[in-house]
Design a protein around this motif. Structure first.
Motif, PDB file in Angstrom:
ATOM      1  N   ARG A   1       0.835  -1.206   0.000  1.00 42.50           N
ATOM      2  CA  ARG A   1       0.000   0.000   0.000  1.00 42.50           C
ATOM      3  C   ARG A   1       0.872   1.261   0.000  1.00 42.50           C
ATOM      4  NH1 ARG A   1      -2.776  -0.438   4.755  1.00 42.50           N
ATOM      5  NH2 ARG A   1      -3.775  -2.281   3.905  1.00 42.50           N
ATOM      6  N   ILE A   2       1.894   1.274   0.829  1.00 39.20           N
ATOM      7  CA  ILE A   2       2.781   2.432   0.924  1.00 39.20           C
ATOM      8  C   ILE A   2       3.555   2.649  -0.381  1.00 39.20           C
ATOM      9  CG2 ILE A   2       4.918   3.258   2.012  1.00 39.20           C
ATOM     10  CD1 ILE A   2       3.906   1.984   4.605  1.00 39.20           C
ATOM     11  N   MET A   3       4.030   1.532  -0.967  1.00 36.74           N
ATOM     12  CA  MET A   3       4.848   1.623  -2.174  1.00 36.74           C
ATOM     13  C   MET A   3       4.013   1.660  -3.458  1.00 36.74           C
ATOM     14  SD  MET A   3       7.999  -0.880  -1.091  1.00 36.74           S
ATOM     15  CE  MET A   3       9.160  -0.303  -2.315  1.00 36.74           C
ATOM     16  N   ARG A   4       2.701   1.519  -3.280  1.00 39.65           N
ATOM     17  CA  ARG A   4       1.755   1.553  -4.403  1.00 39.65           C
ATOM     18  C   ARG A   4       2.060   0.488  -5.462  1.00 39.65           C
ATOM     19  NH1 ARG A   4       1.307   8.100  -4.778  1.00 39.65           N
ATOM     20  NH2 ARG A   4       0.264   8.309  -2.784  1.00 39.65           N
ATOM     21  N   VAL A   5       2.220  -0.742  -4.963  1.00 39.23           N
ATOM     22  CA  VAL A   5       2.413  -1.907  -5.827  1.00 39.23           C
ATOM     23  C   VAL A   5       1.547  -3.044  -5.285  1.00 39.23           C
ATOM     24  CG1 VAL A   5       4.774  -1.258  -6.486  1.00 39.23           C
ATOM     25  CG2 VAL A   5       4.411  -2.736  -4.512  1.00 39.23           C
ATOM     26  N   VAL A   6       1.475  -4.138  -6.010  1.00 40.10           N
ATOM     27  CA  VAL A   6       0.695  -5.284  -5.548  1.00 40.10           C
ATOM     28  C   VAL A   6       1.530  -6.148  -4.604  1.00 40.10           C
ATOM     29  CG1 VAL A   6      -0.836  -5.315  -7.543  1.00 40.10           C
ATOM     30  CG2 VAL A   6       1.286  -6.617  -7.606  1.00 40.10           C
ATOM     31  N   ASN A   7       0.853  -6.953  -3.786  1.00 35.17           N
ATOM     32  CA  ASN A   7       1.529  -7.789  -2.795  1.00 35.17           C
ATOM     33  C   ASN A   7       2.595  -8.690  -3.392  1.00 35.17           C
ATOM     34  OD1 ASN A   7      -0.176  -6.688  -0.924  1.00 35.17           O
ATOM     35  ND2 ASN A   7      -0.950  -8.619  -0.151  1.00 35.17           N
ATOM     36  N   CYS A   8       2.307  -9.273  -4.567  1.00 35.79           N
ATOM     37  CA  CYS A   8       3.281 -10.216  -5.134  1.00 35.79           C
ATOM     38  C   CYS A   8       4.593  -9.511  -5.493  1.00 35.79           C
ATOM     39  CB  CYS A   8       2.701 -10.978  -6.318  1.00 35.79           C
ATOM     40  SG  CYS A   8       2.275  -9.965  -7.731  1.00 35.79           S
ATOM     41  N   THR A   9       4.541  -8.228  -5.786  1.00 36.36           N
ATOM     42  CA  THR A   9       5.769  -7.471  -6.051  1.00 36.36           C
ATOM     43  C   THR A   9       6.608  -7.382  -4.787  1.00 36.36           C
ATOM     44  OG1 THR A   9       4.670  -6.179  -7.764  1.00 36.36           O
ATOM     45  CG2 THR A   9       6.693  -5.241  -6.832  1.00 36.36           C
ATOM     46  N   ILE A  10       5.966  -7.126  -3.674  1.00 36.96           N
ATOM     47  CA  ILE A  10       6.673  -7.063  -2.389  1.00 36.96           C
ATOM     48  C   ILE A  10       7.275  -8.419  -2.064  1.00 36.96           C
ATOM     49  CG2 ILE A  10       6.429  -6.646   0.104  1.00 36.96           C
ATOM     50  CD1 ILE A  10       6.231  -4.132  -1.759  1.00 36.96           C
ATOM     51  N   HIS A  11       6.488  -9.463  -2.266  1.00 34.83           N
ATOM     52  CA  HIS A  11       6.979 -10.824  -2.008  1.00 34.83           C
ATOM     53  C   HIS A  11       8.228 -11.115  -2.848  1.00 34.83           C
ATOM     54  CE1 HIS A  11       6.881 -15.072  -1.053  1.00 34.83           C
ATOM     55  NE2 HIS A  11       7.025 -15.307  -2.350  1.00 34.83           N
ATOM     56  N   GLU A  12       8.204 -10.750  -4.120  1.00 30.15           N
ATOM     57  CA  GLU A  12       9.354 -10.993  -5.008  1.00 30.15           C
ATOM     58  C   GLU A  12      10.569 -10.162  -4.592  1.00 30.15           C
ATOM     59  OE1 GLU A  12       9.948 -13.291  -7.504  1.00 30.15           O
ATOM     60  OE2 GLU A  12       8.125 -14.112  -6.621  1.00 30.15           O
ATOM     61  N   HIS A  13      10.350  -8.894  -4.262  1.00 29.40           N
ATOM     62  CA  HIS A  13      11.458  -8.046  -3.789  1.00 29.40           C
ATOM     63  C   HIS A  13      12.100  -8.670  -2.550  1.00 29.40           C
ATOM     64  CE1 HIS A  13      11.350  -4.698  -6.492  1.00 29.40           C
ATOM     65  NE2 HIS A  13      10.158  -4.255  -6.126  1.00 29.40           N
ATOM     66  N   LYS A  14      11.267  -9.126  -1.630  1.00 30.00           N
ATOM     67  CA  LYS A  14      11.767  -9.709  -0.390  1.00 30.00           C
ATOM     68  C   LYS A  14      12.540 -11.000  -0.669  1.00 30.00           C
ATOM     69  CE  LYS A  14       8.819  -9.693   2.986  1.00 30.00           C
ATOM     70  NZ  LYS A  14       7.766 -10.081   3.947  1.00 30.00           N
ATOM     71  N   LYS A  15      11.981 -11.860  -1.507  1.00 30.22           N
ATOM     72  CA  LYS A  15      12.616 -13.140  -1.819  1.00 30.22           C
ATOM     73  C   LYS A  15      13.988 -12.925  -2.476  1.00 30.22           C
ATOM     74  CE  LYS A  15      11.191 -15.671  -5.321  1.00 30.22           C
ATOM     75  NZ  LYS A  15      10.357 -16.519  -6.181  1.00 30.22           N
ATOM     76  N   ILE A  16      14.037 -12.031  -3.450  1.00 35.40           N
ATOM     77  CA  ILE A  16      15.296 -11.759  -4.145  1.00 35.40           C
ATOM     78  C   ILE A  16      16.305 -11.100  -3.214  1.00 35.40           C
ATOM     79  CG2 ILE A  16      16.351 -10.386  -5.990  1.00 35.40           C
ATOM     80  CD1 ILE A  16      13.667 -10.884  -7.565  1.00 35.40           C
ATOM     81  N   ALA A  17      15.843 -10.141  -2.415  1.00 29.01           N
ATOM     82  CA  ALA A  17      16.736  -9.438  -1.487  1.00 29.01           C
ATOM     83  C   ALA A  17      17.342 -10.402  -0.479  1.00 29.01           C
ATOM     84  CB  ALA A  17      15.977  -8.324  -0.765  1.00 29.01           C
ATOM     85  N   LEU A  18      16.533 -11.286   0.080  1.00 27.59           N
ATOM     86  CA  LEU A  18      17.049 -12.244   1.059  1.00 27.59           C
ATOM     87  C   LEU A  18      18.056 -13.203   0.426  1.00 27.59           C
ATOM     88  CD1 LEU A  18      13.812 -13.018   3.084  1.00 27.59           C
ATOM     89  CD2 LEU A  18      15.803 -11.706   3.846  1.00 27.59           C
TER      90      LEU A  18
END
Length: 72
Positions: A42-59
């Motif tokens: 919501r804060i970044m104005r993207v969909v949840n799956c985008t956050i999930h992918e960013h997190k997965k790749i970052a980790l």
């Protein structure tokens, strides 16, 4: 985004700075501020799956870098 999060250990801070700003924001908001993927999306104005992918790749990147530095 503006937030002030202190990281006392140099190595995690260095590894975080290797990430793109978006990936670093996701990691900090998720793990340091305890926000859910939905809140971050919501804060970044993207969909949840985008956050999930960013997190997965970052980790994955962080793990790889920490393992690499541990062998030095």
């Amino acid at each position: 985004m503006e937030y002030d999060i202190g990281i006392k250990s140099d190595l995690p801070a260095e590894v975080l700075h290797l990430l793109s700003q978006k990936k670093r924001d996701v990691i900090l908001l998720s793990f340091f501020l305890g926000m859910s993927d939905t809140e971050i999306a919501r804060i970044m104005r993207v969909v949840n799956c985008t956050i999930h992918e960013h997190k997965k790749i970052a980790l994955k990147l962080m793990k790889s870098e920490l393992e690499k530095r541990g062998k030095e």
